[in-house]
Scaffold this active site. Structure first.
Site, short mmCIF file in Angstrom:
data_model
loop_
_atom_site.label_atom_id
_atom_site.label_comp_id
_atom_site.label_asym_id
_atom_site.label_seq_id
_atom_site.Cartn_x
_atom_site.Cartn_y
_atom_site.Cartn_z
N LYS A 116 0.84 -1.21 0.00
CA LYS A 116 0.00 0.00 0.00
C LYS A 116 0.87 1.26 0.00
O LYS A 116 0.53 2.26 -0.63
CB LYS A 116 -0.94 0.01 1.21
CG LYS A 116 -1.79 -1.25 1.37
CD LYS A 116 -2.66 -1.53 0.18
CE LYS A 116 -2.87 -3.03 0.04
NZ LYS A 116 -3.35 -3.45 -1.27
N GLU A 200 -2.71 7.08 7.76
CA GLU A 200 -3.52 7.92 6.87
C GLU A 200 -4.42 8.76 7.75
O GLU A 200 -4.85 8.32 8.82
CB GLU A 200 -4.41 7.05 5.96
CG GLU A 200 -3.71 6.53 4.73
CD GLU A 200 -4.63 5.70 3.85
OE1 GLU A 200 -5.87 5.85 3.92
OE2 GLU A 200 -4.09 4.89 3.09
N HIS A 235 -15.81 -5.10 5.80
CA HIS A 235 -14.92 -4.99 4.64
C HIS A 235 -15.24 -6.01 3.55
O HIS A 235 -14.43 -6.31 2.69
CB HIS A 235 -13.45 -5.07 5.07
CG HIS A 235 -13.15 -4.06 6.13
ND1 HIS A 235 -13.30 -2.71 5.92
CD2 HIS A 235 -12.78 -4.19 7.41
CE1 HIS A 235 -13.01 -2.06 7.03
NE2 HIS A 235 -12.70 -2.93 7.96
N ARG A 294 -6.60 -7.30 -10.64
CA ARG A 294 -7.31 -8.52 -11.07
C ARG A 294 -8.69 -8.15 -11.57
O ARG A 294 -9.13 -7.01 -11.46
CB ARG A 294 -7.47 -9.43 -9.84
CG ARG A 294 -8.21 -8.71 -8.73
CD ARG A 294 -8.86 -9.61 -7.70
NE ARG A 294 -9.80 -8.85 -6.90
CZ ARG A 294 -9.51 -8.12 -5.84
NH1 ARG A 294 -8.27 -8.05 -5.42
NH2 ARG A 294 -10.44 -7.45 -5.20
C1 MV4 Z 1 -10.07 4.42 5.10
C2 MV4 Z 1 -11.27 4.92 5.64
C3 MV4 Z 1 -11.28 6.24 6.07
N1 MV4 Z 1 -10.17 7.00 5.96
N2 MV4 Z 1 -9.00 5.24 4.99
C4 MV4 Z 1 -11.32 -0.15 4.87
C5 MV4 Z 1 -10.64 -1.28 4.16
C6 MV4 Z 1 -9.51 -0.70 3.40
N3 MV4 Z 1 -9.43 -1.23 2.07
C7 MV4 Z 1 -9.74 0.78 3.41
N4 MV4 Z 1 -10.77 1.05 4.37
C8 MV4 Z 1 -11.00 2.32 4.78
N5 MV4 Z 1 -9.96 3.17 4.67
C9 MV4 Z 1 -9.05 6.48 5.43
N6 MV4 Z 1 -7.97 7.24 5.34
C10 MV4 Z 1 -12.36 4.07 5.73
C11 MV4 Z 1 -12.22 2.76 5.32
C12 MV4 Z 1 -13.41 1.95 5.46
C13 MV4 Z 1 -14.06 1.44 4.35
C14 MV4 Z 1 -13.60 1.66 3.07
C15 MV4 Z 1 -14.26 1.16 1.99
C16 MV4 Z 1 -15.42 0.45 2.18
C17 MV4 Z 1 -15.90 0.21 3.45
C18 MV4 Z 1 -15.23 0.68 4.54
C19 MV4 Z 1 -15.73 0.45 5.82
C20 MV4 Z 1 -15.05 0.93 6.90
C21 MV4 Z 1 -13.89 1.67 6.72
#
Ligand code: MV4
Length: 496
Positions: A116, A200, A235, A294
């Site tokens: 990442k 982040e 997630h 993918r």
């Molecule tokens: C975040 C975020 C808020 N702020 N990053 C969750 C899994 C990972 N792939 C990234 N995720 C998140 N990153 C920052 N800086 C909130 C999430 C997140 C989320 C993102 C996409 C779909 C659903 C989610 C559910 C909770 C938190």
């Protein structure tokens, strides 16, 4: 074009890929584990090879066994689908070493995007907006304190090797930082064999919107617009749609996000179908999050709205053909919404519900697409992700797509196992969903909004539940070894 392709996957995506191969006159080779001897993919493929026992490590994750099958069956290429080995750079390299084409990007690109922090560095260098944070893993607590103060609380600790929310910790106050850093790092180490974490800035209730791209070996790159996947549970995506309701109101956002995605892809030397994930805030600022190298589970909504076949283009690109579609040729028509049908029990913490399907009635009719890996009599194994099928509906408008999906969910009936089908009908009826007010915390709000509709029925149900609970056996506790990974993970989730 290829003469024969091996599909190193299972379930609905195995079926999807075998169907595409047949349409293009390419022979298909399915691989299967002990648990999938009677799978639909095996029945539909031209040839099928037994890999080994049910555990993924001895079957769908076993590079040597898969390559051995590929060599013995003399295939030209391997399509990895999603999950399993699809984003494993060692697998892509092993295919090349065996003289077999891996249908995906170059191993080096998979590796760079798999980290990442390295993906963030690449996106920044490409001039795309990235969530404020660090581009290198954190070294120690004092550095972490300084960075968190600079970013401003709340912040998020994330695993460099991460994905899927593992090794992720929200930190609201300075005094919580030391413990969060320890927890995130040890969770990352356990999950990915790499304890590196980075920061982040936390975005509050963002939307998850991703851009689909296609790139060929000749430097041509196009985007196919977005999919909104904000409705997730732990997630795990639950519902995906195209267009995003935000783009319906602000069409210029698609173009801006599409251009950002293409800048990153160009910088990475990207080849194949790929997806750039972005978070979008309430003011429509968007930030690159990570890239998936993918074919995605939710690719059908893009296919329904653009009329393009992503698997066809993956095959053509892997075979060295040129993208003959230009960006101007890509057009979006109507709306598509997909729901992921799982063998799980919404009434009991969404616990996986494997078992034998005793009855199945599948929906059909205008504007529907069902990508399914099941049939009556099939036994859903407990060894893998319990995704049974994806049901998608297209309509000239978002409203019509929702109406169609709801109608199809009514027609759909599965017996012998529990499914989340009824849960989707509740979501589709929700006023916030109907209004397109989506965010990554949608399901949290939904569960509280979904209060009792009929108090009399609810109290009866509560009494029945209390009785059942008093008679029930104790909740099974997670054990190691004997319980499958999926079940053990779900049980841990239920106990959280
Ligand atoms: C975040 C975020 C808020 N702020 N990053 C969750 C899994 C990972 N792939 C990234 N995720 C998140 N990153 C920052 N800086 C909130 C999430 C997140 C989320 C993102 C996409 C779909 C659903 C989610 C559910 C909770 C938190």
């Amino acid at each position: 074009m290829f003469a024969k392709v091996l599909v190193s996957n299972r379930g609905e995506i195995g079926v999807r890929l075998i169907r595409a191969l047949r349409e293009f006159g390419i022979r298909s080779v399915a691989v299967y584990s002990e648990a999938d001897r009677a799978s639909l993919a095996v029945a539909l493929a031209d040839e099928a090879v037994y890999l080994g026992p049910a555990p993924s490590s001895e079957s769908y994750l076993n590079i040597e066994r898969i390559l051995d099958a590929a060599r013995r069956h003399r295939v030209d290429a391997i399509h990895p689908g999603y999950g399993f080995l699809s984003e494993n750079p060692e697998f892509a390299e092993a295919c090349a070493a065996a003289g077999i084409i891996f249908i995906g990007p170059p191993a080096e690109v998979i590796r760079r995007m798999g980290s990442k922090t390295s993906a963030r560095r690449l996106a920044l260098a490409a001039g795309a907006p990235v969530v404020p944070g660090t581009e290198q893993p954190l070294h120690d607590l004092s550095e972490a304190h300084a960075v968190a103060r600079r970013l401003g609380y709340p912040v998020l600790l994330k695993a460099s090797a991460g994905g899927g929310g593992k090794g992720m910790r929200r930190v609201d106050r300075e005094e919580d930082l030391a413990a969060a850093l320890r927890d995130a790092s040890s969770e990352a180490l356990r999950a990915f064999g790499n304890g590196e974490v980075y920061f982040e800035k936390l975005l509050v209730d963002p939307r998850h919107i991703e851009i689909q791209i296609l790139g060929d070996h000749h430097g041509n790159l196009i985007h196919l617009g977005e999919r909104e996947c904000s409705i997730q549970r732990r997630h795990q995506k639950v519902i995906e749609e195209c267009p995003s309701p935000v783009m319906l109101a602000h069409p210029e956002l698609r173009q801006r996000m599409g251009e950002a995605a293409l800048r990153i892809a160009r910088h990475a030397g990207y080849v194949n179908a790929g997806t750039m994930e972005f978070l979008v805030d309430a003011d429509h600022n968007f930030y690159f999050l990570e890239m998936n190298t993918r074919l995605q589970v939710e690719h059908p909504v893009t296919e329904l709205v653009t009329g393009l076949d992503l698997v066809e283009w993956q095959l053509r690109i892997a075979a060295g053909e040129r993208l003959t579609i230009s960006q101007e040729d890509v057009a979006w028509s109507g709306s598509a919404i997909e729901c992921r049908v799982y063998a799980e029990d919404p009434a009991h913490h969404f616990m996986p519900s494997p078992g034998t399907i005793t009855h199945l009635r599948e929906p059909s009719g205008p504007g529907l697409r069902l990508d399914s890996g099941i049939y009556p009599g099939f036994t859903v194994p407990l060894d893998y992700d319990p995704l049974l099928a994806k049901l998608a509906a297209w309509g000239p408008t978002r409203e019509r797509a929702i109406g169609r999906l709801d109608r199809a969910l009514m027609e759909y009936s599965v017996a012998g196992i529990r499914t989340n089908l009824a849960f989707f009908r509740e979501i589709l009826a929700d006023p916030e969903f109907r209004a397109g007010r989506l965010s990554t915390s949608f399901l949290d709000g939904f569960v509280t909004r979904r209060a009792p509709r009929d108090p009399a029925l609810e109290s009866e149900a509560a009494a029945a539940l209390a009785l059942a609970a008093s008679l029930a056996r104790p909740t099974p506790q997670p054990t190691n070894g004997s319980v499958s990974g999926w079940l053990a993970e779900a049980r841990r989730g239920a106990l959280r």
